[in-house]
Design an enzyme around this catalytic site. Structure first.
Site, PDB file in Angstrom:
ATOM      1  N   PRO A 192      14.059 -35.086  -2.199  1.00  0.00           N
ATOM      2  CA  PRO A 192      13.370 -33.983  -1.520  1.00  0.00           C
ATOM      3  C   PRO A 192      12.881 -32.915  -2.503  1.00  0.00           C
ATOM      4  O   PRO A 192      13.319 -32.908  -3.656  1.00  0.00           O
ATOM      5  CB  PRO A 192      14.436 -33.424  -0.576  1.00  0.00           C
ATOM      6  CG  PRO A 192      15.725 -34.013  -0.981  1.00  0.00           C
ATOM      7  CD  PRO A 192      15.458 -35.207  -1.813  1.00  0.00           C
ATOM      8  N   GLY A 222      15.133 -30.438  -8.459  1.00  0.00           N
ATOM      9  CA  GLY A 222      15.162 -30.436  -9.923  1.00  0.00           C
ATOM     10  C   GLY A 222      14.500 -31.632 -10.594  1.00  0.00           C
ATOM     11  O   GLY A 222      14.735 -31.877 -11.776  1.00  0.00           O
ATOM     12  N   THR A 268      11.221 -32.218 -11.382  1.00  0.00           N
ATOM     13  CA  THR A 268      10.289 -31.825 -12.432  1.00  0.00           C
ATOM     14  C   THR A 268      11.037 -31.202 -13.596  1.00  0.00           C
ATOM     15  O   THR A 268      10.728 -31.461 -14.761  1.00  0.00           O
ATOM     16  CB  THR A 268       9.276 -30.797 -11.889  1.00  0.00           C
ATOM     17  OG1 THR A 268       8.929 -31.182 -10.563  1.00  0.00           O
ATOM     18  CG2 THR A 268       8.050 -30.742 -12.745  1.00  0.00           C
ATOM     19  N   SER A 324      16.493 -43.974  14.125  1.00  0.00           N
ATOM     20  CA  SER A 324      17.886 -43.590  13.901  1.00  0.00           C
ATOM     21  C   SER A 324      18.452 -42.684  14.984  1.00  0.00           C
ATOM     22  O   SER A 324      19.639 -42.383  14.979  1.00  0.00           O
ATOM     23  CB  SER A 324      18.043 -42.955  12.527  1.00  0.00           C
ATOM     24  OG  SER A 324      17.551 -41.655  12.534  1.00  0.00           O
ATOM     25  N   LYS A 377      21.828 -36.946   5.430  1.00  0.00           N
ATOM     26  CA  LYS A 377      22.259 -36.595   6.781  1.00  0.00           C
ATOM     27  C   LYS A 377      23.649 -35.965   6.769  1.00  0.00           C
ATOM     28  O   LYS A 377      23.921 -35.025   7.515  1.00  0.00           O
ATOM     29  CB  LYS A 377      22.256 -37.843   7.659  1.00  0.00           C
ATOM     30  CG  LYS A 377      20.851 -38.306   8.015  1.00  0.00           C
ATOM     31  CD  LYS A 377      20.878 -39.608   8.776  1.00  0.00           C
ATOM     32  CE  LYS A 377      19.473 -39.984   9.234  1.00  0.00           C
ATOM     33  NZ  LYS A 377      19.450 -41.326   9.850  1.00  0.00           N
TER      34      LYS A 377
HETATM   35  P1  ADP Z   1      11.409 -30.726  -7.692  1.00  0.00           P
HETATM   36  O1  ADP Z   1      10.569 -31.168  -8.845  1.00  0.00           O
HETATM   37  O2  ADP Z   1      12.506 -31.662  -7.349  1.00  0.00           O
HETATM   38  O3  ADP Z   1      10.631 -30.318  -6.492  1.00  0.00           O
HETATM   39  P2  ADP Z   1      12.012 -28.476  -9.404  1.00  0.00           P
HETATM   40  O4  ADP Z   1      12.308 -29.227 -10.638  1.00  0.00           O
HETATM   41  O5  ADP Z   1      10.692 -27.793  -9.318  1.00  0.00           O
HETATM   42  O6  ADP Z   1      12.187 -29.408  -8.135  1.00  0.00           O
HETATM   43  O7  ADP Z   1      13.190 -27.448  -9.145  1.00  0.00           O
HETATM   44  C1  ADP Z   1      13.029 -26.224  -8.466  1.00  0.00           C
HETATM   45  C2  ADP Z   1      13.830 -25.154  -9.154  1.00  0.00           C
HETATM   46  O8  ADP Z   1      15.221 -25.354  -8.969  1.00  0.00           O
HETATM   47  C3  ADP Z   1      13.626 -25.115 -10.649  1.00  0.00           C
HETATM   48  O9  ADP Z   1      13.627 -23.788 -11.056  1.00  0.00           O
HETATM   49  C4  ADP Z   1      14.831 -25.840 -11.193  1.00  0.00           C
HETATM   50  O10 ADP Z   1      15.142 -25.458 -12.500  1.00  0.00           O
HETATM   51  C5  ADP Z   1      15.915 -25.449 -10.201  1.00  0.00           C
HETATM   52  N1  ADP Z   1      16.969 -26.476 -10.071  1.00  0.00           N
HETATM   53  C6  ADP Z   1      16.954 -27.549  -9.271  1.00  0.00           C
HETATM   54  N2  ADP Z   1      18.082 -28.276  -9.384  1.00  0.00           N
HETATM   55  C7  ADP Z   1      18.847 -27.654 -10.283  1.00  0.00           C
HETATM   56  C8  ADP Z   1      20.150 -27.913 -10.835  1.00  0.00           C
HETATM   57  N3  ADP Z   1      20.866 -28.980 -10.492  1.00  0.00           N
HETATM   58  N4  ADP Z   1      20.633 -27.056 -11.751  1.00  0.00           N
HETATM   59  C9  ADP Z   1      19.898 -25.978 -12.123  1.00  0.00           C
HETATM   60  N5  ADP Z   1      18.690 -25.668 -11.642  1.00  0.00           N
HETATM   61  C10 ADP Z   1      18.148 -26.487 -10.734  1.00  0.00           C
END
Ligand code: ADP
Length: 523
Positions: free
Chosen positions: A109, A113, A115, A431, A474
């Site tokens: 989703p 994190g 990206t 589901s 879920k």
């Molecule tokens: P996605 O690419 O999955 O949509 P992003 O990489 O853009 O999500 O993440 C959104 C924000 O949340 C970023 O600032 C990211 O650094 C932070 N983030 C997400 N997961 C973590 C985590 N496990 N630890 C630290 N920061 C996180």
């Protein structure tokens, strides 16, 4: 003298003979052109692109896996499995020293994190980082460029990104590869296939460039929200790594360790200027966000930080240590109680679990009876499969009226209306089958469903319960909603076994194979 400049620059390029010869020929063309005509600037831009592209320029890889691990851990809390898989992938890369291994695809989703993991991989390897969003891209020319003769022609986004990266071996994030659309303007997925195919991508053809460019050293990492909508051939080229959502506890940790420090830094503040304790973080997570990832949470934290920044700027008193009241003062009254489980006060209301590309969620299925002739109406923006579940549930009850202690007369004298609230959100999938059936049994018997219980599973006409997907998402949603007991299909037991113990704390699971067991537990 412009031409001379270009010739000098060209001497420094590391391109092969073929490209070099082509460049000279095109440069000679430029020389013959009248600088006043439009073609001149087109030709000049074309040659500039050649000079700007990093032909055979590579950064040296840092294959120190310990260091890579440190960087991944420094930037991301939790995600142990995902980090381990990435390190394994890098290890294979190091041993084989080529890019012929499958492309990584981080799947999950939004805001979990994906990206940012890609970015850390780039840093760990010491490579440049570029990102290209594929969302809504429907024209093949966006990937491959337009022919130079076309008015306003440009190279495709792949070549543009490589130019931006400045090396021929960057970590290249292909964001939302599942959102590549196909249309009459050619199929961008097939162009993408060529980009990702190690047999073909050493000579990637861009229409504008008119020359092959070597993409074989690029490390592509794709991200996706929904595996179902990725073209199968593309999907086969990728190694899927599942990044699921976070529990409330994890979100609080991520917020404290990463999001808050990051926002403070971006606003020129330090940890001395604003402190948000665990209970307050929890309040922000629960009251103001509703998501699997942490994107919305980051925005809410940014608001808190802005409040501190503003107060400091205008030299106003403010609380450094945030209290519950401060949270409400800055963010407004807690808005999102929806995710909370509501007690089932009436018969016919049952809590189900849904899974969408933005993560897990709970949903309520309500049904009511009205005087009528046995019609079934279904509302709530449901997809075809979900409507079928309702029909199956209805038929099953009718044919098993005796078992449920029902007089089969009632079916002919009443209309049944099933509704799944939040009609604006489209819902589909099989589901909710057991949830619908439970709702109908509860309705006809006028017995309320057990408190704090949620369920998910497909049904067959014979009342068998079948397994469904998205179990971890879920379960996280159920925990967010403070559900205590879950009914799942026996075959989903192994999905639950794969989930870390801490995600399951406080939940009781009932595994079933038959609808009668569901009813015994629920009603
Ligand atoms: P996605 O690419 O999955 O949509 P992003 O990489 O853009 O999500 O993440 C959104 C924000 O949340 C970023 O600032 C990211 O650094 C932070 N983030 C997400 N997961 C973590 C985590 N496990 N630890 C630290 N920061 C996180």
């Amino acid at each position: 003298e412009e031409v001379d400049d270009m010739a000098v620059k060209a001497k420094k390029k590391k391109w092969g003979k073929k490209v070099g010869d082509h460049f000279e020929k095109e440069l000679a063309k430029l020389q013959r052109m009248n600088p006043q005509v439009a073609e001149y600037s087109i030709q000049r831009n074309y040659l500039d692109l050649f000079l700007d592209l990093p032909w055979n320029e590579f950064s040296k890889d840092k294959f120190d896996l310990k260091r890579a691990e440190r960087i991944l851990n420094r930037d991301h809390y939790g995600l142990e499995d995902v980090k381990r898989r990435i390190i394994e992938y890098l290890a294979v890369l190091k041993l084989r020293n080529d890019m012929k291994s499958p492309i990584l695809c981080l799947y999950g989703p939004p805001g979990v994190g994906k990206t940012s993991l890609g970015k850390s991989v780039a840093e760990a390897l010491g490579r440049e980082y570029v990102r290209m969003s594929l969302g809504g891209m429907r024209d093949e020319a966006e990937i491959r460029g337009h022919r130079k003769t076309y008015i306003g022609a440009m190279p495709g986004r792949i070549i543009q990104s490589i130019k931006k990266a400045g090396t021929s071996n960057p970590v290249f994030i292909l964001d939302e590869i599942d959102k590549l659309a196909s249309s009459h303007q050619g199929d961008p997925s097939s162009a993408m296939l060529e980009v990702l195919d190690p047999e073909q991508n050493s000579d990637f053809h861009d229409n504008f460039l008119e020359m092959g460019f070597d993409l074989s050293k690029v490390m592509f990492i794709a991200t996706a929200n929904n595996l179902g909508s990725i073209q199968p051939a593309l999907r086969d080229r990728m190694e899927i790594i599942n990044v699921t959502g976070y529990t409330i506890e994890e979100k609080v940790e991520i917020a404290k360790r990463h999001l808050l420090p990051k926002q403070l830094k971006e606003h020129g503040l330090s940890s001395k200027d604003l402190k948000i304790g665990k209970p307050q973080m929890e309040k922000i997570v629960e009251g103001y966000t509703r998501e699997s990832g942490v994107r919305g949470l980051e925005k809410q934290i940014a608001k808190m930080v802005r409040y501190a920044a503003k107060s400091i700027a205008i030299e106003e008193e403010y609380s450094v240590k945030i209290s519950n009241q401060d949270v409400e003062k800055v963010l407004g009254p807690a808005r999102l109680e929806r995710d909370k489980y509501e007690n089932n006060q009436v018969a016919g209301v049952v809590t189900g679990l849904a899974w969408t590309s933005v993560g897990g969620d709970i949903l309520f299925i309500e049904s009511i009876l009205s005087k009528g002739k046995g019609n079934l109406t279904i509302t709530g923006n449901l997809g075809k499969v979900m409507k079928e579940s309702a029909t199956i549930a209805m038929e099953y009850i009718k044919s098993n009226a005796d078992y449920f202690g029902l007089d089969s007369e009632v079916f002919g004298n009443y209309n049944v209306h099933i509704h799944v609230p939040e009609g604006a959100t489209p819902k589909d999938g099989p589901s909710a089958g057991i949830t619908m059936l439970t709702s109908l049994v509860s309705l006809f018997t006028q017995k309320r469903v057990k408190k704090s219980l949620a369920m998910t599973g497909e049904i067959t006409l014979r009342g068998k319960v079948l397994p469904v997907g998205g179990i971890k998402e879920k379960i996280l949603a159920a925990k967010r909603a403070r559900i205590k007991e879950l009914i799942l299909c026996e075959e989903n037991r192994r999905d639950v076994m794969e989930i870390k113990e801490e995600y399951l704390k406080g939940l009781t699971f009932h595994y079933v194979t038959d609808m009668s067991e569901v009813i015994d537990i629920a009603i």
